[in-house]
Motif scaffolding. Structure first.
Motif, mmCIF file in Angstrom:
data_model
loop_
_atom_site.group_PDB
_atom_site.id
_atom_site.type_symbol
_atom_site.label_atom_id
_atom_site.label_comp_id
_atom_site.label_asym_id
_atom_site.label_seq_id
_atom_site.Cartn_x
_atom_site.Cartn_y
_atom_site.Cartn_z
ATOM 1 N N ASN A 1 0.836 -1.209 0.000
ATOM 2 C CA ASN A 1 0.000 0.000 0.000
ATOM 3 C C ASN A 1 0.869 1.256 0.000
ATOM 4 O O ASN A 1 2.058 1.224 0.314
ATOM 5 N N MET A 2 0.249 2.358 -0.351
ATOM 6 C CA MET A 2 1.027 3.557 -0.610
ATOM 7 C C MET A 2 1.705 4.089 0.648
ATOM 8 O O MET A 2 2.834 4.574 0.590
ATOM 9 N N GLY A 3 1.031 3.963 1.804
ATOM 10 C CA GLY A 3 1.620 4.455 3.047
ATOM 11 C C GLY A 3 2.919 3.736 3.371
ATOM 12 O O GLY A 3 3.934 4.371 3.703
ATOM 13 N N THR A 4 2.898 2.418 3.234
ATOM 14 C CA THR A 4 4.095 1.619 3.512
ATOM 15 C C THR A 4 5.205 1.970 2.516
ATOM 16 O O THR A 4 6.370 2.121 2.883
ATOM 17 N N ARG A 5 4.802 2.117 1.261
ATOM 18 C CA ARG A 5 5.792 2.440 0.235
ATOM 19 C C ARG A 5 6.459 3.785 0.527
ATOM 20 O O ARG A 5 7.666 3.932 0.420
ATOM 21 N N ARG A 6 5.634 4.789 0.924
ATOM 22 C CA ARG A 6 6.197 6.105 1.237
ATOM 23 C C ARG A 6 7.212 6.008 2.366
ATOM 24 O O ARG A 6 8.254 6.663 2.334
ATOM 25 N N LYS A 7 6.904 5.183 3.388
ATOM 26 C CA LYS A 7 7.848 5.040 4.510
ATOM 27 C C LYS A 7 9.179 4.485 4.022
ATOM 28 O O LYS A 7 10.241 4.937 4.437
ATOM 29 N N LEU A 8 9.085 3.490 3.132
ATOM 30 C CA LEU A 8 10.310 2.890 2.591
ATOM 31 C C LEU A 8 11.083 3.905 1.756
ATOM 32 O O LEU A 8 12.298 4.052 1.904
ATOM 33 N N GLN B 1 17.790 -7.375 6.406
ATOM 34 C CA GLN B 1 16.988 -8.139 7.370
ATOM 35 C C GLN B 1 15.712 -7.378 7.711
ATOM 36 O O GLN B 1 15.764 -6.175 7.983
ATOM 37 N N PRO B 2 14.551 -8.053 7.738
ATOM 38 C CA PRO B 2 13.302 -7.368 8.128
ATOM 39 C C PRO B 2 13.432 -6.621 9.458
ATOM 40 O O PRO B 2 12.889 -5.524 9.600
ATOM 41 N N SER B 3 14.176 -7.182 10.393
ATOM 42 C CA SER B 3 14.281 -6.516 11.705
ATOM 43 C C SER B 3 15.012 -5.164 11.556
ATOM 44 O O SER B 3 14.596 -4.163 12.145
ATOM 45 N N GLU B 4 16.060 -5.164 10.755
ATOM 46 C CA GLU B 4 16.798 -3.920 10.528
ATOM 47 C C GLU B 4 15.936 -2.895 9.782
ATOM 48 O O GLU B 4 15.867 -1.724 10.147
ATOM 49 N N LEU B 5 15.289 -3.385 8.738
ATOM 50 C CA LEU B 5 14.457 -2.518 7.909
ATOM 51 C C LEU B 5 13.290 -1.951 8.732
ATOM 52 O O LEU B 5 12.888 -0.793 8.557
ATOM 53 N N SER B 6 12.781 -2.753 9.642
ATOM 54 C CA SER B 6 11.684 -2.314 10.497
ATOM 55 C C SER B 6 12.123 -1.157 11.386
ATOM 56 O O SER B 6 11.409 -0.165 11.538
ATOM 57 N N LYS B 7 13.329 -1.286 11.944
ATOM 58 C CA LYS B 7 13.871 -0.212 12.787
ATOM 59 C C LYS B 7 13.995 1.086 11.992
ATOM 60 O O LYS B 7 13.681 2.160 12.467
ATOM 61 N N ARG B 8 14.468 0.939 10.760
ATOM 62 C CA ARG B 8 14.773 2.099 9.952
ATOM 63 C C ARG B 8 13.520 2.793 9.401
ATOM 64 O O ARG B 8 13.518 3.984 9.151
ATOM 65 N N THR B 9 12.436 2.011 9.220
ATOM 66 C CA THR B 9 11.258 2.554 8.533
ATOM 67 C C THR B 9 10.032 2.694 9.422
ATOM 68 O O THR B 9 9.091 3.416 9.078
ATOM 69 N N GLY B 10 10.017 1.948 10.543
ATOM 70 C CA GLY B 10 8.822 1.956 11.385
ATOM 71 C C GLY B 10 7.708 1.048 10.865
ATOM 72 O O GLY B 10 6.588 1.077 11.384
ATOM 73 N N ILE B 11 8.007 0.234 9.860
ATOM 74 C CA ILE B 11 7.005 -0.713 9.346
ATOM 75 C C ILE B 11 7.125 -2.011 10.162
ATOM 76 O O ILE B 11 8.231 -2.409 10.554
ATOM 77 N N SER B 12 5.993 -2.678 10.435
ATOM 78 C CA SER B 12 6.037 -3.880 11.275
ATOM 79 C C SER B 12 6.834 -4.985 10.588
ATOM 80 O O SER B 12 6.848 -5.087 9.353
ATOM 81 N N ILE B 13 7.469 -5.826 11.412
ATOM 82 C CA ILE B 13 8.290 -6.920 10.880
ATOM 83 C C ILE B 13 7.417 -7.888 10.076
ATOM 84 O O ILE B 13 7.834 -8.388 9.024
ATOM 85 N N ASP B 14 6.193 -8.111 10.530
ATOM 86 C CA ASP B 14 5.297 -9.030 9.802
ATOM 87 C C ASP B 14 5.028 -8.549 8.381
ATOM 88 O O ASP B 14 5.101 -9.311 7.423
ATOM 89 N N THR B 15 4.727 -7.261 8.267
ATOM 90 C CA THR B 15 4.491 -6.695 6.933
ATOM 91 C C THR B 15 5.723 -6.854 6.057
ATOM 92 O O THR B 15 5.634 -7.251 4.893
ATOM 93 N N LEU B 16 6.887 -6.571 6.634
ATOM 94 C CA LEU B 16 8.126 -6.652 5.866
ATOM 95 C C LEU B 16 8.425 -8.095 5.453
ATOM 96 O O LEU B 16 8.940 -8.342 4.360
#
Lengths: 281, 281
Positions: free
Chosen positions: B225-232, B247-262
């Motif tokens: 979705n667009m919100g998640t994409r904008r965060k990335l 790693q999803p865990s690293e990316l989650s820290k950097r973007t604020g997106i949940s690990i499950d979504t990633l």
């Protein structure tokens, strides 16, 4: 006291500018000073310039009747349909200023064909003419307009040298209803590209070319609804002065507009065109 | 049997084109032929090409799972934000194709400063890069784009000769996500302006540059979705493959997106990136 311009920047209120505006609208110096007083009494900090313009119109209408029959010229220009009306308007304007003008056409350049809005000749020199219309009269023509003009000129000149067209060209003129950006002006001056914009050149701006010959477009008229204006434009009438030159009965036949409406418009047109006397008084 | 293209022109239905599209999307020849059969059975006279594309996606998804996880690449490109994302995307793409790339900057030309989207060097040659993005992927880049590029190149080269910049330039490359108009291509070829467009040059089009290195943009993903994409994007992630590399865990820290979504996106990304096997099978 500051005023807010259309681009949201602020600048100090300047009474002398009000005087200048009034004079251009047909007021004598004495009347202009009076109006400027009245305006100054009504402005407040942060007032928008278009509000000031409305106050000027209102106040000036008391002294210069023609003001009641037209809108701001710059806005009037922005209301002209870009194609074909504004292009045609510019060709008329150039013709009235002693250019020999050919209509829009396609010129074979060295690489491709280019659509040219007009070709204008004066004093033995031949110019391509690029017309640029902005419907928002606060949008300056930018660097792209002049860079394109440069590429068109180069290609047309090289096309002539290669025998692909028979038009010996001396230069290119950009004509636009707004300002040119500072960047665009610098580029144009450096590359020898001529331009006629709303305010520049100082001795021959678009405004001066219109006012000196009273070549006001129909959009200048306040009491002209869009339907009537479209009928006139489609019948080939673009200028306020054409309403005076042609008999209402003839114009009515050609456009389908009622004679009464045309008589009223003729009255307004005469008021506008006759105001020279008040300027000189 | 005719199909209706996005520009409302019609052309005969061509089964071989369907096969080609399927192969590019990761289908084997055998699967592509099957899908083309199924599509042919469902088309009707006058069908729109985007409807055909939907049928292809639907049918192909049965054989090539990755198709279920992405949209049409051309549309994906049109969805990238022009500034700064598309410009950055193009710089990455050039870098991955062995250009040495400098980011956007201002070059002092002979007449004015020009904003350049990138400078790219390869095999001892230096090119200015002009990036052009259309959000409607059916809009071809026209003559203006190449005429502007020509003027920029001329001014930059003359600026170097006049000692105003220190960049010895060999040419200019236009990169755009759509076609160039025929007129624009003719002018570009005549003036030695290089371009990379959606389909051309045949041996190195934008599409091929993306597909050969699997440099799909995030907008390619169907389930994002667009919100998640904008965060990335704001966190500097532009490519599908970056979802797999980090790693999803690293990316989650950097973007604020949940690990499950990633994790889910990582799965989709892997499906898309691994489809080379099915192309080769």
């Amino acid at each position: 006291m500051y005023v807010t311009k259309a681009d949201r920047t602020r600048q100090p209120f300047n009474k002398a500018k009000i005087v200048g505006t009034c004079v251009r609208m047909g007021a004598s110096r004495r009347v202009a000073a009076k109006v400027a007083e009245a305006v100054e009494a009504r402005v407040y900090d942060g007032i928008e310039t278009n509000k000031i313009l409305r106050i000027i119109h209102q106040q000036l209408g008391k002294y210069v009747p023609s003001v009641r029959f037209h809108i701001d010229l710059r806005r009037a220009l922005s209301l002209i349909r870009p194609t074909p009306d504004f292009e045609r308007f510019i060709r008329i304007l150039l013709r009235e200023h002693d250019y020999e003008v050919s209509p829009n056409q396609i010129i074979r350049g060295k690489c491709v064909e280019h659509e040219i809005d007009a070709i204008a000749r004066k004093d033995g020199k031949t110019f391509l003419v690029e017309v640029k219309h902005h419907s928002n009269h606060h949008t300056p023509a930018g660097l792209d307009v002049v860079r394109i003009a440069r590429a068109v000129l180069e290609d047309a000149v090289e096309g002539f040298e290669a025998g692909l067209n028979s038009l010996k060209i001396d230069g290119i003129i950009i004509v636009c209803n707004t300002k040119l950006s500072k960047h665009a002006r610098e580029y144009a001056e450096c590359r020898g590209i001529l331009y006629i914009s709303w305010k520049l050149p100082l001795d021959n701006s678009l405004r001066m070319m219109i006012e000196n010959k009273k070549l006001y477009p129909l959009t200048f008229l306040k009491n002209l609804n869009m339907g009537t204006r479209r009928k006139l434009e489609l019948a080939g009438t673009l200028l306020v002065k054409e309403l005076v030159e042609e008999q209402p009965s003839e114009l009515s036949k050609r456009t389908g507009i009622s004679i009464d409406t045309l008589r009223q418009m003729r009255h307004d047109a005469r008021e506008i065109l006759s105001r020279e006397e008040s300027i000189l008084s």
